[in-house]
Design a protein around this motif. Sequence first.
Motif, PDB file in Angstrom:
ATOM      1  N   PRO A  41       0.820  -1.222   0.000  1.00 51.21           N
ATOM      2  CA  PRO A  41       0.000   0.000   0.000  1.00 51.21           C
ATOM      3  C   PRO A  41       0.852   1.269   0.000  1.00 51.21           C
ATOM      4  O   PRO A  41       2.000   1.268   0.450  1.00 51.21           O
ATOM      5  CB  PRO A  41      -0.812  -0.116   1.302  1.00 51.21           C
ATOM      6  CG  PRO A  41      -0.749  -1.555   1.684  1.00 51.21           C
ATOM      7  CD  PRO A  41       0.562  -2.072   1.184  1.00 51.21           C
ATOM      8  N   ASP A  42       0.267   2.335  -0.524  1.00 51.41           N
ATOM      9  CA  ASP A  42       0.933   3.635  -0.488  1.00 51.41           C
ATOM     10  C   ASP A  42       0.940   4.149   0.943  1.00 51.41           C
ATOM     11  O   ASP A  42      -0.101   4.168   1.616  1.00 51.41           O
ATOM     12  CB  ASP A  42       0.200   4.631  -1.394  1.00 51.41           C
ATOM     13  CG  ASP A  42       0.961   5.928  -1.549  1.00 51.41           C
ATOM     14  OD1 ASP A  42       2.125   5.872  -1.973  1.00 51.41           O
ATOM     15  OD2 ASP A  42       0.392   6.995  -1.237  1.00 51.41           O
ATOM     16  N   VAL A  43       2.109   4.554   1.428  1.00 47.69           N
ATOM     17  CA  VAL A  43       2.241   5.063   2.786  1.00 47.69           C
ATOM     18  C   VAL A  43       3.078   6.328   2.760  1.00 47.69           C
ATOM     19  O   VAL A  43       3.912   6.516   1.871  1.00 47.69           O
ATOM     20  CB  VAL A  43       2.898   4.023   3.732  1.00 47.69           C
ATOM     21  CG1 VAL A  43       1.991   2.821   3.918  1.00 47.69           C
ATOM     22  CG2 VAL A  43       4.261   3.584   3.203  1.00 47.69           C
ATOM     23  N   PRO A  44       2.885   7.232   3.723  1.00 47.75           N
ATOM     24  CA  PRO A  44       3.731   8.417   3.802  1.00 47.75           C
ATOM     25  C   PRO A  44       5.177   8.023   4.097  1.00 47.75           C
ATOM     26  O   PRO A  44       5.441   6.934   4.618  1.00 47.75           O
ATOM     27  CB  PRO A  44       3.118   9.219   4.970  1.00 47.75           C
ATOM     28  CG  PRO A  44       1.772   8.630   5.191  1.00 47.75           C
ATOM     29  CD  PRO A  44       1.853   7.211   4.768  1.00 47.75           C
ATOM     30  N   PRO A  45       6.131   8.894   3.764  1.00 49.29           N
ATOM     31  CA  PRO A  45       7.529   8.610   4.100  1.00 49.29           C
ATOM     32  C   PRO A  45       7.679   8.318   5.595  1.00 49.29           C
ATOM     33  O   PRO A  45       7.104   9.012   6.435  1.00 49.29           O
ATOM     34  CB  PRO A  45       8.256   9.899   3.709  1.00 49.29           C
ATOM     35  CG  PRO A  45       7.389  10.514   2.656  1.00 49.29           C
ATOM     36  CD  PRO A  45       5.980  10.174   3.048  1.00 49.29           C
ATOM     37  N   SER A  46       8.427   7.274   5.910  1.00 43.87           N
ATOM     38  CA  SER A  46       8.542   6.837   7.299  1.00 43.87           C
ATOM     39  C   SER A  46       9.839   6.065   7.487  1.00 43.87           C
ATOM     40  O   SER A  46      10.259   5.321   6.584  1.00 43.87           O
ATOM     41  CB  SER A  46       7.342   5.951   7.673  1.00 43.87           C
ATOM     42  OG  SER A  46       7.591   5.245   8.875  1.00 43.87           O
ATOM     43  N   PRO A  47      10.474   6.190   8.643  1.00 46.92           N
ATOM     44  CA  PRO A  47      11.662   5.367   8.923  1.00 46.92           C
ATOM     45  C   PRO A  47      11.329   3.887   9.042  1.00 46.92           C
ATOM     46  O   PRO A  47      12.236   3.053   9.059  1.00 46.92           O
ATOM     47  CB  PRO A  47      12.191   5.947  10.244  1.00 46.92           C
ATOM     48  CG  PRO A  47      11.025   6.639  10.866  1.00 46.92           C
ATOM     49  CD  PRO A  47      10.205   7.159   9.726  1.00 46.92           C
ATOM     50  N   ARG A  48      10.036   3.541   9.097  1.00 48.60           N
ATOM     51  CA  ARG A  48       9.595   2.153   9.190  1.00 48.60           C
ATOM     52  C   ARG A  48       9.172   1.592   7.831  1.00 48.60           C
ATOM     53  O   ARG A  48       8.540   0.537   7.754  1.00 48.60           O
ATOM     54  CB  ARG A  48       8.426   2.038  10.169  1.00 48.60           C
ATOM     55  CG  ARG A  48       8.825   2.282  11.625  1.00 48.60           C
ATOM     56  CD  ARG A  48       7.621   2.156  12.565  1.00 48.60           C
ATOM     57  NE  ARG A  48       6.901   0.917  12.363  1.00 48.60           N
ATOM     58  CZ  ARG A  48       7.263  -0.265  12.885  1.00 48.60           C
ATOM     59  NH1 ARG A  48       8.349  -0.342  13.629  1.00 48.60           N
ATOM     60  NH2 ARG A  48       6.544  -1.350  12.658  1.00 48.60           N
ATOM     61  N   PHE A  49       9.547   2.301   6.761  1.00 51.95           N
ATOM     62  CA  PHE A  49       9.109   1.880   5.429  1.00 51.95           C
ATOM     63  C   PHE A  49       9.543   0.455   5.111  1.00 51.95           C
ATOM     64  O   PHE A  49       8.760  -0.346   4.591  1.00 51.95           O
ATOM     65  CB  PHE A  49       9.660   2.837   4.368  1.00 51.95           C
ATOM     66  CG  PHE A  49       9.346   2.430   2.964  1.00 51.95           C
ATOM     67  CD1 PHE A  49       8.054   2.504   2.478  1.00 51.95           C
ATOM     68  CD2 PHE A  49      10.346   1.934   2.128  1.00 51.95           C
ATOM     69  CE1 PHE A  49       7.755   2.111   1.173  1.00 51.95           C
ATOM     70  CE2 PHE A  49      10.058   1.539   0.827  1.00 51.95           C
ATOM     71  CZ  PHE A  49       8.761   1.630   0.357  1.00 51.95           C
ATOM     72  N   ALA A  50      10.783   0.095   5.422  1.00 50.49           N
ATOM     73  CA  ALA A  50      11.265  -1.250   5.120  1.00 50.49           C
ATOM     74  C   ALA A  50      10.446  -2.297   5.860  1.00 50.49           C
ATOM     75  O   ALA A  50      10.109  -3.357   5.302  1.00 50.49           O
ATOM     76  CB  ALA A  50      12.744  -1.376   5.485  1.00 50.49           C
ATOM     77  N   THR A  51      10.105  -2.013   7.098  1.00 52.59           N
ATOM     78  CA  THR A  51       9.284  -2.940   7.874  1.00 52.59           C
ATOM     79  C   THR A  51       7.895  -3.088   7.250  1.00 52.59           C
ATOM     80  O   THR A  51       7.333  -4.199   7.202  1.00 52.59           O
ATOM     81  CB  THR A  51       9.159  -2.440   9.321  1.00 52.59           C
ATOM     82  OG1 THR A  51      10.468  -2.288   9.878  1.00 52.59           O
ATOM     83  CG2 THR A  51       8.369  -3.411  10.172  1.00 52.59           C
ATOM     84  N   THR A  52       7.338  -1.973   6.746  1.00 53.53           N
ATOM     85  CA  THR A  52       6.034  -2.022   6.077  1.00 53.53           C
ATOM     86  C   THR A  52       6.081  -2.929   4.850  1.00 53.53           C
ATOM     87  O   THR A  52       5.175  -3.744   4.619  1.00 53.53           O
ATOM     88  CB  THR A  52       5.607  -0.601   5.661  1.00 53.53           C
ATOM     89  OG1 THR A  52       5.495   0.221   6.826  1.00 53.53           O
ATOM     90  CG2 THR A  52       4.275  -0.623   4.930  1.00 53.53           C
ATOM     91  N   VAL A  53       7.144  -2.802   4.062  1.00 57.24           N
ATOM     92  CA  VAL A  53       7.279  -3.638   2.863  1.00 57.24           C
ATOM     93  C   VAL A  53       7.380  -5.111   3.243  1.00 57.24           C
ATOM     94  O   VAL A  53       6.702  -5.968   2.662  1.00 57.24           O
ATOM     95  CB  VAL A  53       8.508  -3.203   2.044  1.00 57.24           C
ATOM     96  CG1 VAL A  53       8.766  -4.192   0.905  1.00 57.24           C
ATOM     97  CG2 VAL A  53       8.307  -1.803   1.485  1.00 57.24           C
ATOM     98  N   LEU A  54       8.202  -5.417   4.227  1.00 62.96           N
ATOM     99  CA  LEU A  54       8.376  -6.813   4.640  1.00 62.96           C
ATOM    100  C   LEU A  54       7.069  -7.406   5.155  1.00 62.96           C
ATOM    101  O   LEU A  54       6.730  -8.564   4.855  1.00 62.96           O
ATOM    102  CB  LEU A  54       9.465  -6.909   5.704  1.00 62.96           C
ATOM    103  CG  LEU A  54      10.889  -6.571   5.228  1.00 62.96           C
ATOM    104  CD1 LEU A  54      11.818  -6.381   6.413  1.00 62.96           C
ATOM    105  CD2 LEU A  54      11.416  -7.659   4.299  1.00 62.96           C
TER     106      LEU A  54
END
Length: 518
Positions: free
Chosen positions: A92-105
Amino acid sequence: MSAQLTSVLFPGRHHLVTRFQVDYLRSLLDGNESDTDGRPLVLAPEAEVVWAVTSATHTGTRRNPVPAHRREALIERVALDADLPSVVAPVPDVPPSPRFATTVLASVQMTTGRTLTPDDTVVACSTPAVAALYAALGFRVAAVEDSHDPAPLRPWDVLEHMVAGDPAWRDLAHPQTVELYDRYRLDDAVRLVHTDPTVGSEGDLTETRDYRTYTAAFDDASDRKWAQVAPHVVPGKVVDLGCAAGGLLERAARDPRLAECDLYGVDVSRHLIAEAEHRQAQGVFENPNVFFAQRNLLRSSVFPPASITTTITVALTHEISSYGDGRADLELLARRIFEHTAPGGVWINSDVLGPDGGDERVVLRLDGPLRTDRPVDMSGWTRQAVHDHITALSPAERFVQFARDLPVLAHTDLEAGPVSPDGEVVLPLRSAMEFLTTRDYTDSWLSECHERFCDMTWDDWRTLLTDVGFEIGVGSGPWTNDWLVEHRLSVGASIRTPSGAPVPWPSTHLLMVARKPH
């Protein structure tokens, strides 16, 4: 010897796939590449590429011009052609975040059942800031384009070559990319999105609109608006241009006369079309033949010639005039609608209207107090901060702020004098009505100050439509919204001539039924 890896996580938006990417992934699977620390990457014979398609819920914008289902199809075709063992995971589209990699996984795990860990996965990523997020989690990184010097063009660079009309993109993209783009004319669609002068990078006319209140206002008015336009609808193929979240079509779908009709909703706003499709999934439309599309009719024709029996526009034409090229864009809109209207079909337009005699100078009297005559620059403020500031202003102070914001945002001159200490200002009647029809939109003040409500008079509309070829049908005419006058326009305000005589409230709206001759 390094442990064998079983997965290559390849995150990206993947609007196109390049020849280089495919060659690199093949080389990576064959064990011929190293990570960013120079260590060889050894892949197991059964290793596969996990294509994480980011921003999968976001489309129709310059940032994401190709919908996720086309991107998935593209990847599957490329992977099959190149013999790359692959799976595709939408993210899903998400705002820029330091947790982006975790979201992808987490998205990969939810959609494919694969739990990727630093022990079994290498991340293929050429964007240093994104690669660093995975490295912080312990993943080894293969730098893809950044591993070469000079670095080959990235997919987005190739896409921009395509938008610019450079045929070299066809040699840089993988052949299956070119084939899919040609089959579905994606190059034309992407080019339209990228070169649209009126729609922003996020797929809307403005980034300062409060969609919650905007949609609610349209829904609240839908019963009244449908009652106004319904008597003039010609059954067949019915289009609501500027359909917002589908409130008007929801009423149309209940009309027994239209039970066998096809109903189309078209809007430039990604947010509103997404909400309309969400409502459709919930079953709110009684007619099953309801269709929605995010399109800009000014950029290209949406429907075949002479195919539509009724086109409805409600509160749309003033936005086209405001965000586009004024009357020239309204003429283009009228020609496009005339072209797609079948003989005997109609265009029903309901919108705000500029006053006759709009250049006449009047005195606008506004209640005080006038504690300051200095407006503020609210660019960069949150929507709530803007709302709170405007709400706290008296009518006279709100005009001072409006006199600053409208010229800056809507590129028009109010031609207004200064506000006197007792709240009087001399200005054209048109400018007075611009302020009075805008001043109560405190939830979306900056968005509304982009718009001009009084560009067109009744005579302007009549001339424009007859010049295109329409006939003005029965039921057409200007009108004054008495409720608006009583509850909005006249509250804390009055208009007089310079000699002191009251000025009658002018027409505020029009209903135009434009019929294409047989």
